[in-house]
Design a protein around this motif. Sequence first.
Motif, PDB file in Angstrom:
ATOM      1  N   LEU A  22       3.627 -50.125  -1.084  1.00 27.35           N
ATOM      2  CA  LEU A  22       3.854 -51.550  -1.280  1.00 27.35           C
ATOM      3  C   LEU A  22       2.723 -52.173  -2.100  1.00 27.35           C
ATOM      4  O   LEU A  22       1.550 -51.913  -1.854  1.00 27.35           O
TER       5      LEU A  22
ATOM      6  N   MET B 111       1.770 -36.963   4.571  1.00 28.30           N
ATOM      7  CA  MET B 111       1.052 -36.487   3.377  1.00 28.30           C
ATOM      8  C   MET B 111      -0.260 -35.848   3.825  1.00 28.30           C
ATOM      9  O   MET B 111      -1.061 -36.472   4.509  1.00 28.30           O
TER      10      MET B 111
ATOM     11  N   LYS C   8       2.783 -42.124  -3.956  1.00 25.02           N
ATOM     12  CA  LYS C   8       4.158 -42.078  -3.450  1.00 25.02           C
ATOM     13  C   LYS C   8       5.136 -42.269  -4.606  1.00 25.02           C
ATOM     14  O   LYS C   8       4.828 -42.966  -5.571  1.00 25.02           O
TER      15      LYS C   8
ATOM     16  N   CYS D  14       9.847 -49.831   2.613  1.00 22.88           N
ATOM     17  CA  CYS D  14       8.549 -49.235   2.935  1.00 22.88           C
ATOM     18  C   CYS D  14       8.468 -48.789   4.395  1.00 22.88           C
ATOM     19  O   CYS D  14       7.429 -48.295   4.838  1.00 22.88           O
ATOM     20  N   GLY D  15       9.544 -49.007   5.146  1.00 24.11           N
ATOM     21  CA  GLY D  15       9.551 -48.559   6.536  1.00 24.11           C
ATOM     22  C   GLY D  15       8.713 -49.420   7.455  1.00 24.11           C
ATOM     23  O   GLY D  15       8.303 -48.983   8.531  1.00 24.11           O
ATOM     24  N   LEU D  16       8.422 -50.664   7.059  1.00 17.33           N
ATOM     25  CA  LEU D  16       7.612 -51.541   7.901  1.00 17.33           C
ATOM     26  C   LEU D  16       8.458 -52.219   8.970  1.00 17.33           C
ATOM     27  O   LEU D  16       7.943 -52.710   9.958  1.00 17.33           O
TER      28      LEU D  16
ATOM     29  N   LYS E  78      -0.145 -54.529   7.584  1.00 18.58           N
ATOM     30  CA  LYS E  78       1.086 -53.926   7.050  1.00 18.58           C
ATOM     31  C   LYS E  78       0.758 -53.019   5.882  1.00 18.58           C
ATOM     32  O   LYS E  78       1.272 -51.904   5.770  1.00 18.58           O
ATOM     33  N   LEU E  79      -0.099 -53.509   5.000  1.00 18.57           N
ATOM     34  CA  LEU E  79      -0.490 -52.715   3.826  1.00 18.57           C
ATOM     35  C   LEU E  79      -1.091 -51.390   4.270  1.00 18.57           C
ATOM     36  O   LEU E  79      -0.757 -50.322   3.738  1.00 18.57           O
TER      37      LEU E  79
ATOM     38  N   ALA F 210      -1.760 -44.321  -4.040  1.00 22.08           N
ATOM     39  CA  ALA F 210      -1.199 -43.892  -2.758  1.00 22.08           C
ATOM     40  C   ALA F 210      -0.346 -42.641  -2.968  1.00 22.08           C
ATOM     41  O   ALA F 210      -0.008 -41.954  -2.006  1.00 22.08           O
TER      42      ALA F 210
ATOM     43  N   ALA G 180       7.494 -44.901   0.032  1.00 22.89           N
ATOM     44  CA  ALA G 180       7.227 -46.017  -0.875  1.00 22.89           C
ATOM     45  C   ALA G 180       5.873 -46.649  -0.588  1.00 22.89           C
ATOM     46  O   ALA G 180       5.446 -46.730   0.560  1.00 22.89           O
TER      47      ALA G 180
ATOM     48  N   GLU H 139      10.097 -54.556   2.701  1.00 24.44           N
ATOM     49  CA  GLU H 139       9.518 -54.053   3.950  1.00 24.44           C
ATOM     50  C   GLU H 139      10.412 -52.993   4.574  1.00 24.44           C
ATOM     51  O   GLU H 139       9.929 -52.036   5.174  1.00 24.44           O
TER      52      GLU H 139
ATOM     53  N   ARG I 212      -0.497 -49.801   6.915  1.00 27.11           N
ATOM     54  CA  ARG I 212       0.572 -48.923   7.416  1.00 27.11           C
ATOM     55  C   ARG I 212       1.282 -48.216   6.272  1.00 27.11           C
ATOM     56  O   ARG I 212       1.585 -47.029   6.358  1.00 27.11           O
ATOM     57  N   THR I 213       1.540 -48.953   5.165  1.00 28.37           N
ATOM     58  CA  THR I 213       2.222 -48.290   4.045  1.00 28.37           C
ATOM     59  C   THR I 213       1.313 -47.255   3.392  1.00 28.37           C
ATOM     60  O   THR I 213       1.786 -46.375   2.683  1.00 28.37           O
ATOM     61  N   LEU I 214       0.008 -47.373   3.611  1.00 29.35           N
ATOM     62  CA  LEU I 214      -0.920 -46.370   3.061  1.00 29.35           C
ATOM     63  C   LEU I 214      -1.132 -45.220   4.056  1.00 29.35           C
ATOM     64  O   LEU I 214      -2.029 -44.401   3.884  1.00 29.35           O
ATOM     65  N   ASP I 215      -0.321 -45.186   5.105  1.00 34.32           N
ATOM     66  CA  ASP I 215      -0.381 -44.139   6.126  1.00 34.32           C
ATOM     67  C   ASP I 215      -1.705 -44.105   6.882  1.00 34.32           C
ATOM     68  O   ASP I 215      -2.154 -43.034   7.310  1.00 34.32           O
TER      69      ASP I 215
END
Lengths: 253, 257
Positions: free
Chosen positions: A84, A1, A157, A67-69, B151-152, A155, A82, A64, B154-157
């Motif tokens: 989270l 993004m 998404k 969300c690609g974790l 982790k959070l 975010a 996505a 997870e 990471r999801t926020l790029d």
Amino acid sequence: MIQAPAQPAAEAQGFGVRVEGVCKTFRGRGSAVQALEGVSLRASPGEIVTVVGPSGCGKTTLLELICGLTGADSGTLRSDPAALMPQRDLLLPWLSAIDNAALPLRIHGLARDQARATAAPWLERFGLGGFEHARPAQLSGGMRQRVSFLRSLLAGKPVLALDEPFAALDAITRAEMQGWLARVLESEPRTVVLVTHDVEEAVVLGDRVVVMSARPGRVVQELHVKLPRPRRRTDPEVVALREAVLQALGVAA
Amino acid sequence: MSRRTVSALPALAVILALLGAWELYVDLGGVDPLVLPAPHAVAASLYDDRGLLWSNFLVTAKEIALGIVAAMAAGFTMAVVIHFSPALRRGLYPLLVASQAVPVPMLAPVLALWLGFGLAPKVVVVALVSFFPVVVTTLAGFAAVDPELLKLMRTLDATRMQTFRRVELPAALPSVVTGTKIAIVVAVIGAVFAEWMSASSGLGYLFEQSVAQLEPARAFATTVILCALSIGLFAAMTLAERRLLPWAHQPKSEGDR
């Protein structure tokens, strides 16, 4: 993004979420816990899918993955990007409510004033007007969850992965927040995967309810909820669906 | 009376009782004042020798301040480097722990040999003893960051640097302050020790001189000033922490685990 939208667009169109036959095992020292065993799940763009199951059925693992974790051991998984919303609000204690909500905008490169200006009307809309500069410790549990949800929303998404968002709240606040979330998603449609162990919450909020078994997590049933919104928990059809879900979970009605 | 004043009363009472007992013991017990000066004699010295105490206080305070600032800068940098590089962690951390086994008493004379008798060797000793607590607590602060929070991010790029700047660094700041508080206490000891080895001024030097010159009251007065310096620095750190990191000490509200 590259650039965050000034306002999170209603990106309901897209791919949605498609999970097919996904297995996931966590290997520790000398032990292996199978969290997911052949889980399939689909959420069309703009659809609200609630996943309900007992504690430890791999619900969080599923989010997870979306969300690609973490990666799946086998099976296929495709999803639009996505965001989270974690089970605990995980707000940063040193930031004010507005700066917590605006965190994704700052990460996407917006200057502080710009990020705040974008987040401010949302806080107002979410009933957090006047609390912009309060720290998380000064907010109630329901308010913190709203800030946390707003952070996920900002975010930008198309998919929201909500992990038991209201589990830590008291029953009254939880009921309020469920109604609130339903209204917000009506005006800001997203593809939503919401996991919960609250059967009523799953039925009241979902377009579709996916019932999962205890570990290893498997999908045991899928129910379509074709009821108009807002839904009342005392509505006979809601009650009947709730009983159906409980039965699928193996809980005698 | 404020609640804080009230809560300080028991400690104050104990101190007064101890001072009173000490005074009575010296006055009535026939103790040689060269062996143990009475509290009133120490108080008198605090007043009479104020010029001497003040000028030496400035010397020691400067050594400690410079030493701690150096230790904080170096310790924090080292902690960040170790945090970012697992290879450097494996390479540096054992050496860091081992360095603590080197006794400063052996080091001080060597430093005097290398750096002379001025300010430098004292600052180095203070920095050496203060460095370790800063590194260790800062690293512990980085390690204690909630993995869910990472982790959070990471999801926020968020990039690695963004995660560090927005989450790990602020989360570790209270630990840096804790490390600095521990450093303050050992820094005072380090400074006095370095002055004993080689100095012509400073409170440690004044103490040694006072004992040699059979001025025990002045020696005790010097100790009182050293304690006050230590407590004052500690209190300043606590105050700074409350002002700069108020969130770190807010009582956690209900449902916030």
